[in-house]
Design an enzyme around this catalytic site. Structure first.
Site, PDB file in Angstrom:
ATOM      1  N   LYS A   1    -115.959  91.608 -31.861  1.00 50.64           N
ATOM      2  CA  LYS A   1    -116.074  90.063 -31.530  1.00 50.64           C
ATOM      3  C   LYS A   1    -117.769  89.641 -31.760  1.00 50.64           C
ATOM      4  CE  LYS A   1    -112.415  89.000 -28.857  1.00 50.64           C
ATOM      5  NZ  LYS A   1    -111.673  87.935 -28.999  1.00 50.64           N
TER       6      LYS A   1
ATOM      7  N   ASP B   1    -113.992  88.887 -35.479  1.00 50.65           N
ATOM      8  CA  ASP B   1    -113.399  87.853 -34.980  1.00 50.65           C
ATOM      9  C   ASP B   1    -114.466  86.748 -34.316  1.00 50.65           C
ATOM     10  OD1 ASP B   1    -112.092  85.735 -33.642  1.00 50.65           O
ATOM     11  OD2 ASP B   1    -111.061  87.263 -32.024  1.00 50.65           O
TER      12      ASP B   1
ATOM     13  N   GLU C   1    -111.273  86.716 -38.300  1.00 52.84           N
ATOM     14  CA  GLU C   1    -110.329  85.688 -37.566  1.00 52.84           C
ATOM     15  C   GLU C   1    -111.312  84.503 -37.340  1.00 52.84           C
ATOM     16  OE1 GLU C   1    -108.388  87.550 -34.198  1.00 52.84           O
ATOM     17  OE2 GLU C   1    -108.303  89.690 -35.150  1.00 52.84           O
TER      18      GLU C   1
ATOM     19  N   ASP D   1    -105.992  82.590 -35.837  1.00 52.87           N
ATOM     20  CA  ASP D   1    -105.570  82.874 -34.643  1.00 52.87           C
ATOM     21  C   ASP D   1    -105.444  81.922 -33.766  1.00 52.87           C
ATOM     22  OD1 ASP D   1    -105.550  84.232 -32.112  1.00 52.87           O
ATOM     23  OD2 ASP D   1    -107.369  85.237 -32.178  1.00 52.87           O
TER      24      ASP D   1
ATOM     25  N   LYS E   1    -100.199  86.208 -30.769  1.00 52.46           N
ATOM     26  CA  LYS E   1    -100.187  86.596 -29.476  1.00 52.46           C
ATOM     27  C   LYS E   1     -99.119  85.861 -28.717  1.00 52.46           C
ATOM     28  CE  LYS E   1    -105.301  86.828 -29.114  1.00 52.46           C
ATOM     29  NZ  LYS E   1    -105.621  86.290 -30.318  1.00 52.46           N
TER      30      LYS E   1
END
Length: 352
Positions: free
Chosen positions: A149, A179, A205, A230, A257
């Site tokens: 991240k 991401d 992402e 995403d 997701k």
């Protein structure tokens, strides 16, 4: 058939840094479906709503659950368009009930303990030293793919961190996914994407915020680094709208997701449409409890995946529930000897 729901607050074991701030707790809702003549046997599911990310996370959420509860008692269908997390939970509860209330949502070789799922190691945001330590821990545990991240520390430090990784681990030894959670701008995106590509990063992402498909399409066309959508999938409902987004942007990957993109059924439609266009994909969890994570892992195991998936392990929360999922190195497996007793949910604040 009847339905009940219960709110629940998941408590993080330690503060979790995200692009939306530091989290110490996360709300979720559990639902159960049952025959009123035998209420002790019920199918359970988790409506994993994510404030700040789930479009439905507003003041009307509880009213939608009440509407679903009432309609279930009357045998009337409820329009759940725009309520991905509720679709996600309801699909779980119905499948669990139909399967004998044994937490077997998607029976397969995985739930028989004969197959496992390779997952990436998620490295949470933190300061430079914390993230380096977490990366080394993941590799020591046997992960061959990590997801970073980025956006919590300054760009130069993040590049320095990835340079450190590459000095220790070649791209044949360790795959790096990053991401950005929409943290780049059109002013800096392309040079940053090139720098990441030069460092052997596998993919990124959501480099820029969702809601700008034409600009994202330009980046996907020009970027030397593979781009995955995403947050751009969130709030996109209906087959034609999904086709329009995929055809406009043409990303290398989409990140699925189910709690945020229409439940399992909605995610499966994204997969079909993406594969028709040669677009890759993988599944990622979204801070579900062990109830939702168990169902998510079982579903993922039926998809014949060939690359590491972004599934959590349930270790984030102090007040989580028992789980049959086990992690050995980077392999997530299911222990069929674990029989979960539904009595552990009796203390929840059920609303009927």
């Amino acid at each position: 058939m009847r339905l009940a729901y219960a709110p629940y607050i998941l408590k993080f074991r330690s503060p979790a840094g995200t692009s939306r701030g530091v989290l110490t707790e996360k709300p979720t809702f559990f639902i159960k479906v049952f025959d009123e003549n035998n209420p002790s046997d019920f199918g359970i599911g988790e409506c994993s709503v994510f404030p700040g990310l789930s479009p439905e996370a507003d003041g009307n959420y509880g009213y939608k659950l009440i509407e679903l509860l009432a309609n279930m008692a009357l045998g009337v269908e409820t329009d759940l368009t725009g309520y991905s997390s509720i679709v996600f939970g309801l699909e779980q509860a119905l499948r669990d009930f139909a399967g004998g209330c044994r937490h077997l949502f998607f029976p397969s070789a995985f739930t028989q303990g004969r197959e496992s799922i390779e997952i990436n190691g998620l490295v949470w945001m933190g300061n430079f030293d914390e993230m380096i330590e977490r990366i080394d821990e993941k590799v020591a545990k046997g992960f061959h793919c990590i997801k970073l991240k980025i956006g919590a520390i300054d760009w130069k430090k993040e590049v320095e961190m990835i340079e450190y990784i590459r000095k220790k681990y070649s791209d044949s030894t360790l795959q790096i996914r990053v991401d950005a959670n929409g943290g780049f701008s059109m002013d800096n995106a392309l040079p940053r994407l090139k720098r990441l590509a030069d460092l052997g990063v596998h993919s990124i992402e959501q480099p820029i915020p969702a809601g700008m498909p034409e600009l994202m399409a330009f980046l996907c066309q020009m970027s030397p680094l593979k781009i995955a959508l995403d947050e751009s999938l969130i709030g996109v409902y209906g087959k034609e709208n999904k086709i329009s987004l995929l055809d406009t942007v043409n990303p290398a990957f989409v990140i699925l997701k189910p709690s945020l993109c229409g439940g399992f059924s909605g995610a499966e439609e994204w997969i079909r449409l993406s594969e028709e266009r040669g677009i890759g994909w993988w599944v990622t969890s979204a801070l579900e409890s062990n109830v939702g994570l168990n169902a998510l892992a079982q579903w993922t195991a039926t998809l014949n995946t060939t690359i590491p998936q972004g599934l959590g392990t349930g270790a984030l929360f102090t007040n989580n529930f028992e789980s049959p999922l086990r992690l050995d190195s980077d392999q997530l497996s299911f222990d069929p000897s674990i029989q979960i007793d539904n009595s552990i949910y009796e203390s929840l604040d059920w609303r009927y």
